[in-house]
Design a protein around this motif. Structure first.
Motif, PDB file in Angstrom:
ATOM      1  N   VAL A  48      -5.809  -8.600   2.966  1.00  0.00           N
ATOM      2  CA  VAL A  48      -6.427  -8.684   1.640  1.00  0.00           C
ATOM      3  C   VAL A  48      -7.689  -7.832   1.663  1.00  0.00           C
ATOM      4  O   VAL A  48      -8.516  -7.941   2.582  1.00  0.00           O
ATOM      5  N   PHE A  49      -7.857  -6.972   0.627  1.00  0.00           N
ATOM      6  CA  PHE A  49      -8.949  -5.998   0.616  1.00  0.00           C
ATOM      7  C   PHE A  49      -9.664  -6.021  -0.733  1.00  0.00           C
ATOM      8  O   PHE A  49      -9.057  -6.274  -1.774  1.00  0.00           O
ATOM      9  N   ALA A  92      -6.652  -1.060   0.553  1.00  0.00           N
ATOM     10  CA  ALA A  92      -5.316  -1.653   0.606  1.00  0.00           C
ATOM     11  C   ALA A  92      -4.246  -0.573   0.773  1.00  0.00           C
ATOM     12  O   ALA A  92      -3.295  -0.735   1.550  1.00  0.00           O
ATOM     13  N   GLN A  93      -4.398   0.554   0.080  1.00  0.00           N
ATOM     14  CA  GLN A  93      -3.434   1.640   0.191  1.00  0.00           C
ATOM     15  C   GLN A  93      -3.470   2.269   1.584  1.00  0.00           C
ATOM     16  O   GLN A  93      -2.427   2.675   2.118  1.00  0.00           O
ATOM     17  N   ALA A  97      -0.286   2.556   4.154  1.00  0.00           N
ATOM     18  CA  ALA A  97       0.143   3.808   4.784  1.00  0.00           C
ATOM     19  C   ALA A  97       0.296   3.634   6.291  1.00  0.00           C
ATOM     20  O   ALA A  97       1.242   4.148   6.899  1.00  0.00           O
ATOM     21  N   ALA A  98      -0.631   2.895   6.913  1.00  0.00           N
ATOM     22  CA  ALA A  98      -0.555   2.657   8.360  1.00  0.00           C
ATOM     23  C   ALA A  98       0.683   1.832   8.710  1.00  0.00           C
ATOM     24  O   ALA A  98       1.348   2.082   9.727  1.00  0.00           O
ATOM     25  N   LEU A  99       1.017   0.866   7.871  1.00  0.00           N
ATOM     26  CA  LEU A  99       2.195   0.037   8.119  1.00  0.00           C
ATOM     27  C   LEU A  99       3.491   0.842   7.981  1.00  0.00           C
ATOM     28  O   LEU A  99       4.444   0.633   8.738  1.00  0.00           O
ATOM     29  N   VAL A 100       3.504   1.754   7.008  1.00  0.00           N
ATOM     30  CA  VAL A 100       4.682   2.594   6.815  1.00  0.00           C
ATOM     31  C   VAL A 100       4.922   3.442   8.062  1.00  0.00           C
ATOM     32  O   VAL A 100       6.072   3.632   8.493  1.00  0.00           O
ATOM     33  N   VAL A 131       1.479  -3.228  -2.437  1.00  0.00           N
ATOM     34  CA  VAL A 131       0.092  -3.547  -2.770  1.00  0.00           C
ATOM     35  C   VAL A 131       0.089  -4.191  -4.152  1.00  0.00           C
ATOM     36  O   VAL A 131       0.622  -3.630  -5.115  1.00  0.00           O
ATOM     37  N   THR A 132      -0.515  -5.351  -4.258  1.00  0.00           N
ATOM     38  CA  THR A 132      -0.559  -6.085  -5.521  1.00  0.00           C
ATOM     39  C   THR A 132      -1.976  -6.572  -5.783  1.00  0.00           C
ATOM     40  O   THR A 132      -2.618  -7.128  -4.887  1.00  0.00           O
ATOM     41  N   PRO A 133      -2.492  -6.361  -7.003  1.00  0.00           N
ATOM     42  CA  PRO A 133      -3.831  -6.887  -7.311  1.00  0.00           C
ATOM     43  C   PRO A 133      -3.803  -8.402  -7.412  1.00  0.00           C
ATOM     44  O   PRO A 133      -2.810  -8.999  -7.853  1.00  0.00           O
TER      45      PRO A 133
END
Length: 232
Positions: A167-168, A174-175, A179-182, A191-193
């Motif tokens: 959570v950021f 968050a993006q 990207a790191a997870l991808v 990513v969801t607000p």
């Protein structure tokens, strides 16, 4: 001699025929029609039906009684999976909850905070998997990819059985995490607000049959600002 044998056989056949027709009474309590039919209990109430009629299931009230279906043929409506009543300010929520106590709903009843209208943070997550078993399976896949910083969300919210990956405060952070997870091979993350919490509450009810629905509406009628609608 031949005449004697002939007449003897004829007499035996005649006796067997008379016995088979019941003209000689009964032996050892074993009878054949028509004598047996005459001795039936309530023989005058017997009704002869055609083979076609006998092959059809009974209809009307008798069929309903045998199958446990209401006489009018209308089945009871299926329970509603989820009903939500809201919105309540805290004071009204407490009064509403006190009125619910007499219904003894147990885990069929839950309370949740309604979301606000402002974004408070951003969550990187794998969408809800539908069950604990599916969430555990997805978590095992994450561990296989070397991802250890995750959390299975089990609270009673629309995100139940989703997997949080961080959570950021900002969308940019968050993006970057996504990207790191991808790069690690995680393909289903999003990513969801997250909206800020409001001061309003709602109540959800599961397996709501007709009787419970009527009781809930009776209580809700004393709270003019509350509304009833379906939920998941």
């Amino acid at each position: 001699m031949l005449k004697f044998i002939f007449w003897s056989l004829l007499a035996v056949n005649a006796a067997l025929f008379a016995y088979g027709q019941g003209y000689l009474g009964h032996f050892s309590g074993n009878e054949r029609e028509p004598a047996r039919l005459l001795n039936q209990l309530n023989a005058n109430q017997l009704t002869i039906v055609s083979a076609e009629r006998a092959g059809h299931a009974p209809t009307g009230a008798s069929a309903a009684d045998g199958a446990g279906v209401p006489v009018d043929g209308k089945a009871a409506p299926a329970p509603l999976a989820c009903v939500e009543i809201g919105s309540f300010i805290l004071a009204d929520a407490r009064r509403f909850e006190a009125r619910l106590a007499g219904l003894n709903l147990g885990d069929r009843q839950s309370r949740r905070n309604l979301p606000g209208t402002e974004i408070s943070s951003y969550i990187v997550h794998i969408p809800p998997t539908g069950s604990k078993e599916a969430a555990d399976k997805k978590a095992a896949e994450l561990r296989g990819l070397g991802v250890t910083n995750y959390f299975v969300m089990s609270d009673n919210t629309p995100m139940r059985w989703a997997i949080s990956l961080g959570v950021f405060k900002s969308e940019t952070a968050a993006q970057n995490q996504l990207a790191a997870l991808v790069k690690q091979g995680v393909r289903s993350a999003r990513v969801t607000p997250r909206m800020s919490g409001s001061k309003l509450l709602a109540f959800q009810f599961r397996d709501v049959d007709a009787e419970l629905q009527a009781n809930l509406e009776k209580i809700r009628a004393d709270f003019p600002n509350a509304q009833t609608h379906g939920c998941k």
